[in-house]
Design a protein around this motif. Structure first.
Motif, PDB file in Angstrom:
ATOM      1  N   ILE A   9      -7.886 -29.781   5.738  1.00  0.00           N
ATOM      2  CA  ILE A   9      -8.118 -28.548   4.785  1.00  0.00           C
ATOM      3  C   ILE A   9      -9.099 -27.814   5.702  1.00  0.00           C
ATOM      4  O   ILE A   9      -9.161 -26.588   5.855  1.00  0.00           O
ATOM      5  CB  ILE A   9      -8.791 -29.029   3.510  1.00  0.00           C
ATOM      6  N   ILE A  13      -6.129 -25.664   7.288  1.00  0.00           N
ATOM      7  CA  ILE A  13      -5.751 -24.818   6.024  1.00  0.00           C
ATOM      8  C   ILE A  13      -6.891 -23.860   5.839  1.00  0.00           C
ATOM      9  O   ILE A  13      -6.670 -22.361   5.630  1.00  0.00           O
ATOM     10  CB  ILE A  13      -5.443 -25.661   5.046  1.00  0.00           C
ATOM     11  N   SER A  16      -7.313 -20.268   7.711  1.00  0.00           N
ATOM     12  CA  SER A  16      -6.479 -19.185   7.638  1.00  0.00           C
ATOM     13  C   SER A  16      -5.971 -18.829   6.083  1.00  0.00           C
ATOM     14  O   SER A  16      -5.016 -18.053   6.022  1.00  0.00           O
ATOM     15  CB  SER A  16      -5.033 -19.675   8.463  1.00  0.00           C
ATOM     16  N   ALA A  17      -6.580 -19.435   5.019  1.00  0.00           N
ATOM     17  CA  ALA A  17      -6.154 -19.546   3.766  1.00  0.00           C
ATOM     18  C   ALA A  17      -6.066 -17.754   3.475  1.00  0.00           C
ATOM     19  O   ALA A  17      -5.046 -17.328   2.801  1.00  0.00           O
ATOM     20  CB  ALA A  17      -6.983 -19.953   2.958  1.00  0.00           C
ATOM     21  N   THR A  20      -3.254 -15.962   5.394  1.00  0.00           N
ATOM     22  CA  THR A  20      -1.912 -16.684   4.972  1.00  0.00           C
ATOM     23  C   THR A  20      -1.594 -15.867   3.762  1.00  0.00           C
ATOM     24  O   THR A  20      -0.486 -15.364   3.394  1.00  0.00           O
ATOM     25  CB  THR A  20      -2.161 -17.795   4.386  1.00  0.00           C
ATOM     26  N   PRO A  27       2.861 -21.172   5.571  1.00  0.00           N
ATOM     27  CA  PRO A  27       1.842 -22.011   6.226  1.00  0.00           C
ATOM     28  C   PRO A  27       2.356 -23.217   7.035  1.00  0.00           C
ATOM     29  O   PRO A  27       1.896 -24.325   6.581  1.00  0.00           O
ATOM     30  CB  PRO A  27       0.844 -22.293   5.070  1.00  0.00           C
ATOM     31  N   GLY A  30      -0.679 -25.683   8.738  1.00  0.00           N
ATOM     32  CA  GLY A  30      -1.081 -26.515   7.719  1.00  0.00           C
ATOM     33  C   GLY A  30      -0.243 -27.742   7.094  1.00  0.00           C
ATOM     34  O   GLY A  30      -0.652 -28.698   6.938  1.00  0.00           O
ATOM     35  N   LEU A  31       0.971 -27.239   6.869  1.00  0.00           N
ATOM     36  CA  LEU A  31       1.985 -28.548   6.080  1.00  0.00           C
ATOM     37  C   LEU A  31       2.191 -29.619   7.615  1.00  0.00           C
ATOM     38  O   LEU A  31       2.349 -30.702   7.241  1.00  0.00           O
ATOM     39  CB  LEU A  31       3.115 -27.693   6.002  1.00  0.00           C
ATOM     40  N   LEU A  65      -6.346 -28.881  -2.327  1.00  0.00           N
ATOM     41  CA  LEU A  65      -5.330 -27.956  -1.751  1.00  0.00           C
ATOM     42  C   LEU A  65      -5.554 -26.675  -2.379  1.00  0.00           C
ATOM     43  O   LEU A  65      -5.648 -25.505  -1.926  1.00  0.00           O
ATOM     44  CB  LEU A  65      -3.999 -28.285  -1.406  1.00  0.00           C
ATOM     45  N   CYS A  69      -6.046 -22.892  -0.605  1.00  0.00           N
ATOM     46  CA  CYS A  69      -4.883 -22.301  -0.455  1.00  0.00           C
ATOM     47  C   CYS A  69      -3.896 -22.489  -1.586  1.00  0.00           C
ATOM     48  O   CYS A  69      -3.132 -23.593  -1.591  1.00  0.00           O
ATOM     49  CB  CYS A  69      -4.450 -22.289   0.967  1.00  0.00           C
ATOM     50  N   THR A  72      -0.171 -23.317  -0.220  1.00  0.00           N
ATOM     51  CA  THR A  72       0.070 -24.667   0.558  1.00  0.00           C
ATOM     52  C   THR A  72       0.014 -25.627  -0.399  1.00  0.00           C
ATOM     53  O   THR A  72       0.885 -26.607  -0.637  1.00  0.00           O
ATOM     54  CB  THR A  72      -1.117 -24.764   1.663  1.00  0.00           C
ATOM     55  N   THR A  76       3.366 -28.110  -1.421  1.00  0.00           N
ATOM     56  CA  THR A  76       3.090 -29.700  -1.480  1.00  0.00           C
ATOM     57  C   THR A  76       3.401 -30.291  -2.741  1.00  0.00           C
ATOM     58  O   THR A  76       4.090 -31.295  -2.644  1.00  0.00           O
ATOM     59  CB  THR A  76       1.557 -29.912  -0.870  1.00  0.00           C
TER      60      THR A  76
END
Length: 374
Positions: A9, A13, A16-17, A20, A27, A30-31, A65, A69, A72, A76
């Motif tokens: 995170i 993540i 750039s949240a 994004t 994303p 991040g994934l 998460l 974000c 993301t 998920t």
């Protein structure tokens, strides 16, 4: 797990949240980081190389998460939901790929013809010389065109029943994304329409038995989806609550020589937000406990939890916007981003209204569905 998750995170993540959300760009980085950390394979069985963890661990990941974000988190949780079906009925090579963090799986249930009534697909599956031909118009598919495979619903091939499930790979000929997603919230989750125009899959792409897709969905997919969707709402709620607390603590009324937090009315409003946030988290925790212990009311809690959390997120988002005033509209504070994300769950199938009907049916001893799905 928490150390790995915190690192992903913080490094991949959170930075750039906001961008994004602004651009709506998928994303991917991040994934990929979640996959390399073993978090996309968290719920996969140990025997295929996965983490072997249950729904509570997955809920912790999604909550964390979503506080950073929402897009993301949504991708998920949909991956975990599809994984639940694949763990029960999918091929070993795909299960291993998921466990190793190199395969992103998604659900493709919602259709243009039946809208949010995922249990009543109108798409078709037909025998085509030893293969199966799939034709469909899916309305919202998270990570459309980005996932490696889709748990796909259709009418049964030949047997009675409301639906059958298939595993459709992303590179199947005739499978295409038919529109873009430019949403109010969850802007980067690529929830776009997809079409299957004569997509051909082998007969063994069927997950489970022909006609038993709804039973599979109710037993494996729906509990995972509903609980993790609630976890996503809880994460957004926590972000909103934290932002509100920060605003009240740091904002000064110069003419009074006091902070907003020193004002009784502001404190009372924040207390209501904090209390509802805690109530919502407690309901999620109770739902997980009911499932883990096999409690008699587990099914009822599962049907309630998404609606409880979704409505709480929308209400808390509205309260925090009011509490923080004009400052809440500024993009740099992040409040309005979380507020927009908070609105998605209540209209995501099964919607709050559909879940309330299910809860009423279960509570009154009625069948869950009328018509073909009953």
């Amino acid at each position: 797990m928490s150390t790995d998750l915190d690192t992903v995170i913080a490094d991949a993540i959170a930075p750039s949240a906001a961008e994004t959300d602004r651009t709506g760009a998928f994303p991917r980085a991040g994934l990929e980081a979640l996959g390399k950390a073993g978090l996309l394979g968290l719920t996969s069985a140990v025997e295929v190389g996965g983490g072997g963890q249950g729904l509570r661990a997955a809920a912790e990941v999604v909550t964390a998460l979503a506080a950073v974000c929402g897009s993301t988190a949504m991708i998920t949780l949909m991956h975990y939901s599809a994984t639940a079906a694949l763990e029960a009925h999918g091929p070993e090579e795909v299960r291993r790929a998921i466990a190793e963090g190199r395969y992103l799986a998604m659900l493709a249930f919602s259709e243009a013809g039946s809208r949010s009534h995922f249990w009543a697909p109108v798409s078709t599956a037909t025998d085509d010389g030893g293969e199966v031909r799939l034709d469909a118009s899916k309305s919202f598919v998270t990570a459309a065109g980005e996932a490696d495979g889709y748990v796909w619903s259709s009418r049964p091939l030949s047997r009675p029943g409301p639906m059958t499930l298939w595993l459709v790979p992303r590179d199947a000929a005739g499978l295409r994304v038919t529109g873009s997603f430019d949403g109010l919230g969850l802007r980067a989750n690529a929830s776009s329409p997809m079409a299957a125009d004569g997509v051909r899959v082998p007969a063994d792409a069927m997950l489970g038995t022909d006609g038993d897709g709804l039973d599979i969905a109710l037993a494996t997919v729906l509990p995972t989806f509903l609980v993790l969707n609630a976890a996503c709402s809880v994460g957004v709620i926590e972000a909103l609550t934290a932002k509100a607390g920060e605003h009240l603590s740091r904002t000064h009324l110069a003419h009074l020589g006091r902070r907003l937090a020193d004002q009784p009315q502001a404190r009372s409003a924040f207390a209501r937000v904090r209390t509802r946030a805690d109530q919502t988290r407690a309901f999620l925790d109770d739902t997980l406990t009911a499932l883990e212990t096999g409690r008699e009311d587990a099914t009822l809690r599962v049907l309630q939890v998404k609606a409880v959390a979704a409505e709480a997120a929308a209400a808390i988002g509205d309260d925090v916007m009011r509490l923080c005033g004009g400052s809440a509209l500024r993009r740099d504070l992040g409040i309005e981003r979380h507020f927009r994300d908070a609105l998605a769950a209540r209209v995501m199938a099964p919607t709050t209204e559909a879940l309330e009907d299910f809860v009423g049916r279960v509570s009154l001893g009625l069948p869950l569905f009328d018509g073909p799905a009953s």
